[in-house]
Design a protein around this motif. Structure first.
Motif, PDB file in Angstrom:
ATOM      1  N   HIS A 114       0.702  -1.049   0.001  1.00  0.00           N
ATOM      2  CA  HIS A 114       0.042  -0.048  -0.003  1.00  0.00           C
ATOM      3  C   HIS A 114       0.786   1.222  -0.310  1.00  0.00           C
ATOM      4  CE1 HIS A 114      -3.210   2.670   2.422  1.00  0.00           C
ATOM      5  NE2 HIS A 114      -2.992   3.003   1.067  1.00  0.00           N
ATOM      6  N   ALA A 168       4.255   0.574  -3.490  1.00  0.00           N
ATOM      7  CA  ALA A 168       3.405  -0.428  -2.862  1.00  0.00           C
ATOM      8  C   ALA A 168       4.008  -1.585  -2.965  1.00  0.00           C
ATOM      9  CB  ALA A 168       2.000  -0.171  -3.177  1.00  0.00           C
ATOM     10  N   ARG A 184      -2.862  -0.249  -3.880  1.00  0.00           N
ATOM     11  CA  ARG A 184      -2.914  -1.251  -3.125  1.00  0.00           C
ATOM     12  C   ARG A 184      -2.557  -2.716  -3.906  1.00  0.00           C
ATOM     13  NH1 ARG A 184      -5.210   0.389   1.681  1.00  0.00           N
ATOM     14  NH2 ARG A 184      -6.578   2.357   1.512  1.00  0.00           N
TER      15      ARG A 184
END
Length: 157
Positions: free
Chosen positions: A51, A85, A118
């Protein structure tokens, strides 16, 4: 074994982000480490394995001639969010490189833009392609663009 760039960035983020001015300092270090990405003046707001959220300001240098945030500035921040991420979640013995970028623009981008990515980081045992999505939002929370970033992942050589 030496730590990966993602592991080093995550460790530095964890040390600095809790300190007063730490996000600003981290942004300066990131911009120096990745000079082209630093050109849009990114601010990392969230960084954890799987993330990342990265903001870029609506400043003249990030605009095109019609007064909105430039398409390539949007692509740049989407690529950064996807990479941060994913790389923050990869083991130290895995490396990654972008092989394809694509972007869908939904509406004019105005104001500070936040790219959010994400991802469930895959288990990597051999070279493989892996797509990561990053969505870009304006200050009202409206999605202005969606980036798809294809990463080639594999064991470090």
């Amino acid at each position: 074994m030496a730590s990966s760039p993602g592991t080093r960035l995550l460790s530095l983020w964890r040390r600095l982000s809790a300190l007063p001015g730490g996000e600003w300092l981290f942004a300066k270090i990131f911009a120096r480490t990745v000079p082209y990405s630093g050109s849009v003046r990114p601010r990392i707001k969230v960084l954890e394995p799987g993330h990342a959220e990265v903001e870029i300001p609506d400043i003249r240098a990030n605009r095109q001639h019609l007064g909105s945030v430039h398409a390539i500035a949007l692509m740049n921040v989407a690529e950064m969010a996807s990479g941060l991420a994913m790389m923050a979640g990869l083991p130290e013995n895995i490396r990654g490189i972008v092989t394809t970028l694509s972007m869908t623009y939904h509406k004019k981008a105005r104001g500070t833009i936040r790219a959010v990515s994400r991802v469930t980081v895959p288990t990597v045992t051999a070279d493989q392609d892996f797509e990561v999505i990053a969505e870009c939002f304006d200050p009202s929370g409206t999605k202005v663009a969606t980036g798809k970033v294809l990463w080639r992942l594999g064991p470090a050589r």
